[in-house]
Scaffold this motif. Structure first.
Motif, PDB file in Angstrom:
ATOM      1  N   VAL A 144     -10.363   0.284  18.930  1.00 43.94           N
ATOM      2  CA  VAL A 144      -9.242   0.748  18.200  1.00 43.94           C
ATOM      3  C   VAL A 144      -9.807   1.042  16.681  1.00 43.94           C
ATOM      4  O   VAL A 144     -10.831   0.572  16.177  1.00 43.94           O
ATOM      5  CB  VAL A 144      -8.443  -0.472  17.951  1.00 43.94           C
ATOM      6  CG1 VAL A 144      -7.404  -0.256  16.527  1.00 43.94           C
ATOM      7  CG2 VAL A 144      -7.601  -0.796  19.256  1.00 43.94           C
ATOM      8  N   VAL A 145      -9.127   2.239  15.899  1.00 47.28           N
ATOM      9  CA  VAL A 145      -9.783   2.603  14.718  1.00 47.28           C
ATOM     10  C   VAL A 145      -9.264   1.747  13.794  1.00 47.28           C
ATOM     11  O   VAL A 145      -7.925   1.871  13.585  1.00 47.28           O
ATOM     12  CB  VAL A 145      -9.699   4.033  14.539  1.00 47.28           C
ATOM     13  CG1 VAL A 145      -9.971   4.453  13.015  1.00 47.28           C
ATOM     14  CG2 VAL A 145     -10.323   4.943  15.443  1.00 47.28           C
ATOM     15  N   THR A 146      -9.888   0.650  12.960  1.00 48.56           N
ATOM     16  CA  THR A 146      -9.492   0.072  11.909  1.00 48.56           C
ATOM     17  C   THR A 146      -9.988   0.726  10.755  1.00 48.56           C
ATOM     18  O   THR A 146     -11.022   0.713  10.262  1.00 48.56           O
ATOM     19  CB  THR A 146      -9.615  -1.436  11.938  1.00 48.56           C
ATOM     20  OG1 THR A 146     -11.178  -1.630  12.096  1.00 48.56           O
ATOM     21  CG2 THR A 146      -9.275  -2.025  13.284  1.00 48.56           C
ATOM     22  N   ILE A 147      -8.983   0.813   9.768  1.00 49.87           N
ATOM     23  CA  ILE A 147      -9.461   1.781   8.521  1.00 49.87           C
ATOM     24  C   ILE A 147      -9.464   1.086   7.048  1.00 49.87           C
ATOM     25  O   ILE A 147      -8.630   0.082   6.923  1.00 49.87           O
ATOM     26  CB  ILE A 147      -8.390   2.864   8.395  1.00 49.87           C
ATOM     27  CG1 ILE A 147      -8.393   3.913   9.444  1.00 49.87           C
ATOM     28  CG2 ILE A 147      -8.628   3.678   7.070  1.00 49.87           C
ATOM     29  CD1 ILE A 147      -7.856   4.860   9.470  1.00 49.87           C
ATOM     30  N   SER A 148     -10.364   1.136   6.536  1.00 53.47           N
ATOM     31  CA  SER A 148     -10.655   0.880   5.053  1.00 53.47           C
ATOM     32  C   SER A 148     -10.611   1.964   4.316  1.00 53.47           C
ATOM     33  O   SER A 148     -11.554   2.698   4.404  1.00 53.47           O
ATOM     34  CB  SER A 148     -12.022  -0.134   4.733  1.00 53.47           C
ATOM     35  OG  SER A 148     -11.946  -1.368   5.568  1.00 53.47           O
ATOM     36  N   LEU A 149      -9.730   1.895   3.252  1.00 52.10           N
ATOM     37  CA  LEU A 149      -9.874   3.023   2.193  1.00 52.10           C
ATOM     38  C   LEU A 149     -10.458   2.663   0.997  1.00 52.10           C
ATOM     39  O   LEU A 149      -9.937   1.735   0.396  1.00 52.10           O
ATOM     40  CB  LEU A 149      -8.511   3.652   1.913  1.00 52.10           C
ATOM     41  CG  LEU A 149      -8.418   4.603   0.739  1.00 52.10           C
ATOM     42  CD1 LEU A 149      -8.865   5.969   1.377  1.00 52.10           C
ATOM     43  CD2 LEU A 149      -6.871   4.778   0.468  1.00 52.10           C
ATOM     44  N   ILE A 150     -11.773   2.955   0.618  1.00 51.19           N
ATOM     45  CA  ILE A 150     -12.331   2.702  -0.802  1.00 51.19           C
ATOM     46  C   ILE A 150     -12.105   3.799  -1.690  1.00 51.19           C
ATOM     47  O   ILE A 150     -12.438   5.067  -1.540  1.00 51.19           O
ATOM     48  CB  ILE A 150     -13.897   2.332  -0.305  1.00 51.19           C
ATOM     49  CG1 ILE A 150     -14.083   1.387   0.700  1.00 51.19           C
ATOM     50  CG2 ILE A 150     -14.587   2.214  -1.591  1.00 51.19           C
ATOM     51  CD1 ILE A 150     -15.467   1.274   1.226  1.00 51.19           C
ATOM     52  N   ILE A 151     -11.604   3.153  -2.842  1.00 49.62           N
ATOM     53  CA  ILE A 151     -11.144   4.077  -3.963  1.00 49.62           C
ATOM     54  C   ILE A 151     -11.922   3.832  -4.963  1.00 49.62           C
ATOM     55  O   ILE A 151     -12.105   2.504  -5.762  1.00 49.62           O
ATOM     56  CB  ILE A 151      -9.646   3.918  -4.338  1.00 49.62           C
ATOM     57  CG1 ILE A 151      -8.624   4.304  -3.086  1.00 49.62           C
ATOM     58  CG2 ILE A 151      -9.467   4.841  -5.471  1.00 49.62           C
ATOM     59  CD1 ILE A 151      -7.228   4.169  -3.331  1.00 49.62           C
ATOM     60  N   THR A 152     -12.816   4.779  -5.610  1.00 45.18           N
ATOM     61  CA  THR A 152     -13.985   4.572  -6.659  1.00 45.18           C
ATOM     62  C   THR A 152     -13.060   4.730  -7.911  1.00 45.18           C
ATOM     63  O   THR A 152     -12.093   5.632  -8.119  1.00 45.18           O
ATOM     64  CB  THR A 152     -15.072   5.451  -6.675  1.00 45.18           C
ATOM     65  OG1 THR A 152     -14.598   6.637  -6.443  1.00 45.18           O
ATOM     66  CG2 THR A 152     -16.141   4.939  -5.563  1.00 45.18           C
TER      67      THR A 152
END
Length: 284
Positions: A3-11
């Protein structure tokens, strides 16, 4: 396939109005099965207040990772964000790039083992950026006619990418290039980031730390997948960053391509666990 578990990192760095617009667009995604980590390169109190307000109404997990302001250190901020992330697939987004409503779902669709996805951006003019932020415009609601009008007026630098989507078979090429790589919109498997030790914090000043990452990933066997005509973001206007070290940084990337280098000199493994645990992750 796992399963693709996504973390979005915003600088981000000291631009709370733009960051708020970006995160609000993240809240409006058609796919909310992910987490957000704000990777803060030393912003002041105004940004901290903005993040706290966003956390109070967030429909998904939202954390704030901060480091002391010691000049441009986006590579280290992204590494700290990666260490704080829980997902197995990391999407990097800049805090002045407003995603379209299907941004996460498109990146999830394009996720493929052995590949990174290099996305693209549509530049907004200074006037369009001012209107967007001051009037809290919802860019998701721009009609086709609106987009064409903005393009004709010079408020967008391109429009075709907003009106059509390429088929997946056009996205991977055997001919590698590290040009036109933007970490403001890029997705990488966490395991691949760990394989090459993440972003290289030894780069001094602005420029090419993102190209360096992609070159080292390619040297390690990770192919580049083109996210254009699928994952476009609206890049808010800002003054050009001082680029004193850009030429020397570019030379380092070229040499690493020749040397088939894969590991960052100073990256994920050089971070001390205490740096992340003690005071750098802001409480929710």
């Amino acid at each position: 396939m796992s399963v693709v578990t996504i973390s979005l990192i915003i600088t981000t760095y000291n631009r709370p109005d733009a960051l708020t617009a970006v995160v609000e667009a993240c809240f409006a995604q058609s796919d909310l099965g992910y987490e957000i980590i704000i990777a803060d390169d030393g912003s002041g109190h105004n940004t901290r207040q903005a993040v706290a307000a966003l956390q109070a109404r967030a429909p998904l997990p939202l954390r704030h990772v901060w480091q002391e302001d010691k000049g441009f250190r986006a590579a280290r901020a992204r590494n700290l964000g990666t260490l704080a992330a829980k997902g197995n697939y990391i999407i990097f987004l800049d805090g002045d790039c407003i995603p379209q409503r299907n941004f996460i779902s498109q990146h999830r669709k394009l996720a493929q083992r052995g590949h990174l996805v290099s996305g693209s951006r549509v530049l907004l003019s200074e006037a369009a950026t001012r209107r967007t932020l001051e009037q809290h415009l919802d860019l998701h609601r721009l009609s086709v006619v609106d987009k064409l009008r903005w393009r004709l007026c010079g408020d967008l630098n391109k429009v075709l990418q907003l009106l059509m989507t390429w088929p997946d078979w056009k996205r991977t090429s055997k001919r590698f290039t590290w040009r036109r790589i933007k970490s403001c919109n890029m997705a990488v498997w966490r395991a691949d980031l760990e394989l090459v030790n993440g972003f290289d914090e030894s780069f001094v000043g602005w420029g090419h730390e993102d190209a360096d990452l992609v070159v080292r990933l390619f040297n390690a066997g990770v192919m580049r997948k083109d996210g254009a005509f699928a994952t476009e973001v609206f890049h808010l206007w800002h003054k050009e960053t001082k680029r004193d070290q850009a030429s020397s940084n570019r030379a380092v990337v070229r040499q690493r391509a020749v040397d088939r280098c894969t590991r960052a000199v100073r990256g994920l493994q050089q971070q001390q666990p205490a740096d992340v645990a003690a005071g750098q992750i802001m409480p929710q």
